[in-house]
Scaffold this motif. Structure first.
Motif, short mmCIF file in Angstrom:
data_model
loop_
_atom_site.label_atom_id
_atom_site.label_comp_id
_atom_site.label_asym_id
_atom_site.label_seq_id
_atom_site.Cartn_x
_atom_site.Cartn_y
_atom_site.Cartn_z
N SER A 64 0.84 -1.20 0.00
CA SER A 64 0.00 0.00 0.00
C SER A 64 0.87 1.24 0.00
O SER A 64 2.04 1.20 0.36
N LYS A 65 0.29 2.34 -0.41
CA LYS A 65 1.02 3.60 -0.42
C LYS A 65 0.60 4.40 0.80
O LYS A 65 -0.48 4.23 1.34
N GLY A 66 1.46 5.28 1.25
CA GLY A 66 1.14 6.11 2.41
C GLY A 66 1.82 5.60 3.65
O GLY A 66 2.77 4.81 3.60
N SER A 67 1.31 6.05 4.79
CA SER A 67 1.95 5.68 6.05
C SER A 67 1.11 4.67 6.81
O SER A 67 -0.09 4.54 6.60
N LEU A 68 1.77 3.98 7.67
CA LEU A 68 1.12 3.01 8.54
C LEU A 68 0.80 3.75 9.85
O LEU A 68 1.68 4.40 10.42
N VAL A 69 -0.44 3.68 10.31
CA VAL A 69 -0.86 4.41 11.50
C VAL A 69 -1.39 3.42 12.54
O VAL A 69 -2.18 2.53 12.21
N ALA A 70 -0.94 3.59 13.78
CA ALA A 70 -1.42 2.75 14.88
C ALA A 70 -1.92 3.64 16.01
O ALA A 70 -1.22 4.58 16.41
N ASP A 71 -3.12 3.36 16.48
CA ASP A 71 -3.69 4.02 17.65
C ASP A 71 -3.72 3.00 18.78
O ASP A 71 -4.42 1.99 18.69
N ILE A 72 -2.93 3.27 19.83
CA ILE A 72 -2.80 2.33 20.94
C ILE A 72 -3.27 3.01 22.22
O ILE A 72 -2.78 4.09 22.57
N PHE A 73 -4.20 2.38 22.92
CA PHE A 73 -4.70 2.88 24.19
C PHE A 73 -4.23 1.94 25.30
O PHE A 73 -4.51 0.75 25.26
N ILE A 74 -3.53 2.49 26.27
CA ILE A 74 -3.01 1.71 27.39
C ILE A 74 -3.92 1.93 28.60
O ILE A 74 -4.16 3.07 29.00
N THR A 75 -4.43 0.84 29.18
CA THR A 75 -5.35 0.97 30.31
C THR A 75 -4.63 1.35 31.60
O THR A 75 -5.14 2.14 32.38
N HIS A 76 -3.45 0.79 31.82
CA HIS A 76 -2.65 1.12 32.99
C HIS A 76 -1.21 0.68 32.74
O HIS A 76 -0.94 0.00 31.76
N LEU A 77 -0.32 1.11 33.61
CA LEU A 77 1.11 0.96 33.33
C LEU A 77 1.76 -0.29 33.91
O LEU A 77 2.97 -0.32 34.08
N HIS A 78 1.01 -1.33 34.15
CA HIS A 78 1.64 -2.58 34.57
C HIS A 78 2.41 -3.15 33.39
O HIS A 78 2.00 -3.03 32.23
N LEU A 79 3.52 -3.79 33.68
CA LEU A 79 4.42 -4.28 32.64
C LEU A 79 3.73 -5.21 31.65
O LEU A 79 4.03 -5.17 30.45
#
Length: 158
Positions: A64-79
């Motif tokens: 594909s042409k263009g950029s790869l986009v990722a939206d990541i939502f983190i619920t909390h900061l546990h490893l």
């Protein structure tokens, strides 16, 4: 007829990823859920399951042409909810834009500051700033609402 909505569990294991025949039915990766709604993909948590989703993203992106986009939502900061982020192949690609939303916790100035502490020597050999993707970090809390509006490329936070 295909659906405009899907939910895929790339990881749902607790605190520690595991492997072996005993874990083939339900998997052994730590939390990562991908919601696909229309043309959007929303990643919930960056556990070790994110590694496999990154490979799937590359397969979809190939050619594909263009950029790869990722939206990541983190619920909390546990490893176990962050473990996959430094192994997520798109984060190393200059043509990728990675947007990560998460909570500011403890003594850290921002969510990004907390991630920079974790994904940096001596805890990880490659610091976030050396990963070649364009990265954007957003502090969110339970008071915020995130909306994906029709016609908008990025979500809106209120």
């Amino acid at each position: 007829m295909t659906s405009d909505f899907s939910l895929t569990f790339y990881g749902c294991r607790g605190s520690f990823p595991v492997a072996g025949q005993d874990f083939q039915r339900y998997g052994g990766a730590s939390p990562c859920v991908v919601v696909k709604a229309g043309t959007r993909s929303i990643i919930l948590d960056a556990g070790s399951g994110l590694v496999n989703y990154g490979q799937d993203m590359l397969g979809e992106f190939k050619g594909s042409k263009g950029s790869l986009v990722a939206d990541i939502f983190i619920t909390h900061l546990h490893l176990d909810h962050l473990l996959g982020l430094p192994f997520f192949t798109p984060i190393y690609m200059p043509q990728a834009s990675i947007h990560v939303w998460g909570p500011r916790m403890g003594n850290y100035q921002s969510f990004e500051d907390a991630l920079n502490t974790l994904i940096h020597p001596p805890f990880f050999p490659v610091p976030l700033y050396e990963m070649q993707s364009v990265k954007n970090f957003y502090d969110i809390s339970e008071a915020h609402s995130i909306y994906y509006l029709k016609g908008e490329k990025r979500p809106v936070m209120l």
